[in-house]
Motif scaffolding. Structure first.
Motif, PDB file in Angstrom:
ATOM      1  N   ASP A  53     -38.709  -2.299  30.184  1.00 42.69           N
ATOM      2  CA  ASP A  53     -39.185  -2.724  28.870  1.00 42.69           C
ATOM      3  C   ASP A  53     -40.677  -3.010  28.969  1.00 42.69           C
ATOM      4  N   ASP A  82     -35.548   0.159  27.235  1.00 45.11           N
ATOM      5  CA  ASP A  82     -35.999  -0.007  25.852  1.00 45.11           C
ATOM      6  C   ASP A  82     -36.222   1.374  25.238  1.00 45.11           C
ATOM      7  N   LYS A 108     -31.330  -5.412  20.563  1.00 43.28           N
ATOM      8  CA  LYS A 108     -31.773  -6.540  21.371  1.00 43.28           C
ATOM      9  C   LYS A 108     -31.210  -7.855  20.816  1.00 43.28           C
TER      10      LYS A 108
END
Length: 343
Positions: free
Chosen positions: A14, A61, A111
């Protein structure tokens, strides 16, 4: 004698350092030492780490600069195919979900924003880590469609035997290198058996390693076979149920042989029109435009009239027919020729 629990290697990728630290520390604590956590703030850093350390799970991500999550998944599929992969995003869309799952992600997760959200995601990842693929799998026909299983096997060019059974019958569909080559149900075989298997209303199925049937009874593309089976199933469902009557004298009936058909061209596209597979399409752009138009018109009809979900469009022609299908996930165009039609 005590046994040592396995420690799983988990990598989070990420570009937000604060989130990366929070998620790895939280999941590391929840795992109580079962997970060894690794971090990377870019796809490049993750690939360098994967060169020296084997991972059990990579959580990436979706929206990252330079190399995004989808592109990273494609690289992982080529270089590290055995790793379990999950995408995590703060901006979930249906388009991104379809793209990530199509490129090898086992899960597409939004998320977390709360403590309960972190806990729910940890449970899902823990289940994925500890899950071991079986030699075959079981499922209920009313929950998972046979069409979906067959499409996945054929699109992946896999070789397998799909066994289907209910309380009365057991059938088998043989798939070799993505082609349906044989089917059996009771004493029947070939396309007739294939159509009856897909017409079953319930039962159980298992996907098993391929074994040669010793004979090939089915030719033609799997796309046409599935569409033809759907048409036969719809026709059977539409037939009225007749009340039992006294048996009438049997009259011999001469049955005409079914017409021989051949697939003239095939096109399979993603929902956005990107071709996945095409065969003998001389005017690819025209076919893509046709599927786009059908999809748009079907959406307009669905808004204006309560007609239900659009299934497919069939166009009868003098020497065959054309079938077009547009679903939220895929678009299909198939043109078949009737080889026994009068000139």
């Amino acid at each position: 004698m005590s046994t040592v629990a396995r420690q799983y290697q988990v990598l989070f990728v990420d570009d937000e350092p604060d989130f990366l630290q929070a998620v790895t520390e939280t999941f590391g604590a929840m795992s109580e030492g079962r997970w060894q956590m690794h971090r990377a703030t870019s796809a490049d850093a993750a690939l360098n780490l994967l060169k020296s350390r084997k991972m059990d799970l990579v959580v990436v991500d979706v929206n990252m600069p330079m190399l995004d999550g989808v592109q990273f998944l494609r690289i992982l599929n080529r270089k590290h195919a055995g790793i379990k992969k999950v995408t995590l995003t703060g901006y979930a869309t249906e388009e991104k979900r379809s793209e990530c799952l199509a490129n090898g992600a086992e899960l597409f997760i939004e998320k977390p924003r709360t403590a309960q959200g972190f806990k729910s995601i940890f449970v899902m990842l823990e289940e994925l880590l500890t899950w071991t693929p079986q030699q075959g799998f079981q499922g209920m026909l009313r929950q998972v469609g046979l069409n979906d299983v067959i499409q996945m096997e054929c699109l992946g060019r896999n070789s397998s035997v799909l066994e289907v059974q209910n309380q009365q019958q057991r059938g088998r569909i043989y798939i070799e290198d993505g082609n349906i080559i044989h089917a059996t149900l009771g004493g029947e075989q070939g396309e007739a058996a294939f159509q009856k298997i897909l017409a079953l209303s319930g039962g159980a199925f298992g996907l098993h390693p391929f074994e040669s049937p010793g004979v090939r009874t089915i030719e033609g593309s799997w796309e046409f076979l599935l569409m033809e089976a759907a048409r036969v199933r719809d026709e059977l469902a539409a037939q009225p149920v007749e009340e039992p009557t006294s048996p009438a004298p049997e009259i011999p009936v001469v049955q005409e042989a079914p017409p021989e058909v051949a697939v003239a061209e095939t096109l399979i596209c993603k929902a956005d029109g990107e071709p996945l597979y095409q065969w003998q399409c001389e005017t690819l752009s025209d076919r893509q435009e046709l599927l786009q138009t059908i999809s748009q018109q079907a959406a307009l009809l669905a808004k204006g009239l309560p007609l239900g979900q659009f299934d497919r469009l069939e166009i009868q022609q003098a020497n065959g027919r054309t079938i077009a299908q547009a679903t939220p996930e895929r678009r299909v165009f198939v043109r078949v020729l009737n080889l026994t039609a009068a000139p």
